[in-house]
Design an enzyme around this catalytic site. Sequence first.
Site, short mmCIF file in Angstrom:
data_model
loop_
_atom_site.label_atom_id
_atom_site.label_comp_id
_atom_site.label_asym_id
_atom_site.label_seq_id
_atom_site.Cartn_x
_atom_site.Cartn_y
_atom_site.Cartn_z
N HIS A 746 0.96 -1.14 0.10
CA HIS A 746 -0.03 -0.15 -0.18
C HIS A 746 0.79 1.22 -0.06
O HIS A 746 2.04 1.11 0.20
CB HIS A 746 -0.99 0.16 1.07
CG HIS A 746 -1.85 -1.25 1.38
ND1 HIS A 746 -3.10 -1.26 0.63
CD2 HIS A 746 -1.81 -2.11 2.20
CE1 HIS A 746 -3.61 -2.37 0.82
NE2 HIS A 746 -2.90 -3.07 2.03
N CYS A 804 -5.07 5.35 -0.64
CA CYS A 804 -4.00 4.53 -1.09
C CYS A 804 -4.16 4.46 -2.58
O CYS A 804 -4.94 4.00 -3.05
CB CYS A 804 -4.20 3.07 -0.35
SG CYS A 804 -2.93 1.64 -1.06
N HIS A 807 -5.30 1.10 -4.52
CA HIS A 807 -6.48 0.58 -4.04
C HIS A 807 -7.48 1.70 -3.88
O HIS A 807 -8.64 1.44 -3.08
CB HIS A 807 -6.18 -0.27 -2.64
CG HIS A 807 -5.19 -1.41 -2.81
ND1 HIS A 807 -4.24 -1.44 -2.10
CD2 HIS A 807 -5.25 -2.46 -3.69
CE1 HIS A 807 -3.71 -2.24 -2.47
NE2 HIS A 807 -4.11 -3.16 -3.45
N MET A 812 -10.28 2.42 -0.92
CA MET A 812 -9.29 2.60 0.32
C MET A 812 -8.96 4.02 0.28
O MET A 812 -8.07 4.69 -0.09
CB MET A 812 -8.21 1.68 -0.11
CG MET A 812 -7.42 1.82 1.12
SD MET A 812 -6.15 0.05 0.87
CE MET A 812 -5.17 0.27 2.69
#
Length: 820
Positions: A746, A804, A807, A812
């Site tokens: 991430h 992130c 994602h 996210m």
Amino acid sequence: MPDRRDLLKTVGIAASGLLAGCPGSSSSAQTDDGSTETATQTETATRTEEPTATAEPTPVGPMTAVAAEWSVYRARLYDAVALGRAGAPAAGATVAANVFARFEGANGEYGAHERLESTSEAAYEGFEGALGDLQSALSEGNVEAAADAADTASSALQTAQQAATTQTATRVFDLLVIGSRANNAAGLARAGAVEAAGPVAEAATISFEDGLVHGALESADEGIYERFEGALSTVQSAAGSGDGEGVVEAAGTVLDAAVEGAYAIASAQAVADTGHLATFQSQGWDAATVSLLGGPGADYAHAATLNSYRARVADAQWLARRGGADTAGQMAQDVFAHFEGAAAHDPFEEADNEAYEAFESGLSSLTTAIEDGDTSGIGDAVGTVDTNLVAGIEALAGGSAPVLQSGFFKARFADAWELYRQDKNAQAVTVTQELFERFEANELDFHETLEETSESLYETFEEEHLTSLITAYENGDDAAVDTHHQGVLDALLSFESEHTPAVASGSGATYMAALGFDAAAVDALGHDARAAELGQQALAFFENGAAGYHEALEEADEELYHRFEDEALGAVISAAQNGEDVYPPAKTFGDAALETVSAITAASGGSDAPVPIAQGTFQTFENASVHDRLESASQSAYEGFESALSDYVQGLQSGSGDPASFAAAARTAQFAVVDAVDAAPSGGTGGSGGESESDPSLSGGPNVVEGVPEDADHVVGMQAVAFDPQELTVSVGDTVAFEHAAGEAHNVVAYGDEIPEGADYWASGGFDSESAAREGWENREGAVQSGQSYVHTFETAGEHEYFCTPHEAAGMVGTIVVEE
């Protein structure tokens, strides 16, 4: 319409865009004659092309099992669409989000995620992008756009299947996926959504007619082909005539024919075996999907509790102003006491912490203002309490919130009526005018929902009765007040009747509990006879059906039904008739009213449909030819599959079934029948993912450290596709560690235009702008990998929004609230 970032926060998927990831490589598909064709060529294939004849047995191995696992994902795409067609697009969006999370966690050498990316980068990006579009479309209620997105995502996976196996194997998987899609119609019919089963079967039929599998099945076995196609047609006709049993029977024939056809098409039995086991896995997910079509769920019952509090604090306000300060103060204190022990407490706090804290603060202020006789302070506190309860209801009840608003309106109309009876015409006007303003402001989406439900009902409520009721109160016209007061109540009840009894119960409980507290209020003012009348009014409302509330409660819990009506409500009426204090039995009655909503939603939330789906899967497996071949291939995989399926059935019967363990066992079985059980990915198939190995080509940068520093004040876990918690409140000077907890690598990137003015920009990798951080990720910089955390100290108060990069499309995103 919300902007893209708002949508990301609320539904978890962007309307468009692909996940960034490590580069994959395009592959060529192996045909059965040994030639190859590119993935992009196979993706656009139509049934005008004839399938290549099979000369040699299809090679099988772990990639065949991976391809079968991709079929599960294909089937689940259409599960989400089926929910949308059944009028539950939000539930469909939840399924899409679960698919996304599960895919992100499907790592390992033969994990569905990593193998898709390495098999075909175009298919990988196409699948993830279309999956994002699927969830966005369902979140917005656009079912047709969702269906298009599902087709696109399925086509991407089909391309990868052909690249990883052969044309013939892909046709096997195609047929089984279509069989699973038709089986969705049976699930919908079992859950009572028979009308939606028709479009589901029609879409499956179109895919069959337009696909290469059509010719493959017809060539392999004309009898199976005719049975398969005929049963598909029967599903549609049965759905069109409202014949739910006919839908279930015909859909079962479709799925049986699909399995027979898969073995007829396959050039290697193991290909059909792994595909059949994947179909069993898909049926396990089908049971979980159908359960989402049950009742409104526990969160709705929690929202109904909050709605009841709204009516109670409003009663406390008008009672305090009328001289009943002691009882009013007790009402406010009892709301606080009830809430502290209520099942709704923690869900409210988790759903909207800011509203939760403001609600409790407002209650405290209300109690103080009542004690002090501070009329202005009472009004301010009630406004604070109500505003934040509305926020909680919106967060918990979702699309059912307008029905709760209807119940609140009825409770407040009853308050206005009581004030009018006490010659407080101006106060009655104020209450009714406030309701009109709330309606016009579309609070809890009530105005628009009522209008969309029935324009004539909307006009009857607002134009014929609500505006006229205000005028009647202003003029002191008793006859007009009677007519229009009853008119608004009847219109609202008609609106509630358009919803399920489980949803209507939330409104009914709010209204009946409010009448009980109204009885206590007028009793405190010395009007015993009127208190008894209000109790009788509540009884009459319930006995007349209350939009299905009465019958739903009796069916859900007969003991509670009698305790609620005969004992609790009877005690309110009896106390009023005997000149006793009505408040204690009114409080007991109010508590019982909230219990009824929980009982009804629990009974309806566990639709009976999931159990026979899972039971049927078990029975079919016991009689299937793959049963013995799985047992021969791997005794442990066989026992694990059978045990997990048995546990799942039992779990569904008790209302706690989780398909993830069964899905993991089925996946292992899929590898076992292709003689690759040792290659099966380990771990579950839920959305939590699991730790991934570090990639030496990725770099962290400043403030990316091993572990979590001991001096960190807070920790945010980075799960597979989510920050946990998504929102965190800290103080100026606090240090937050963003710890890698699951999934792939991430990063942590602040939105440049959504951090407080004057705050230094922050992101893992030490970048000085959002654009630099995004570019840095493309250059493999700023990564936080397994065992690492990114650490940042927040020095500027305000809200810091972040995401992130790889994602972001999966939702996210997060918020750090920094307080002075």
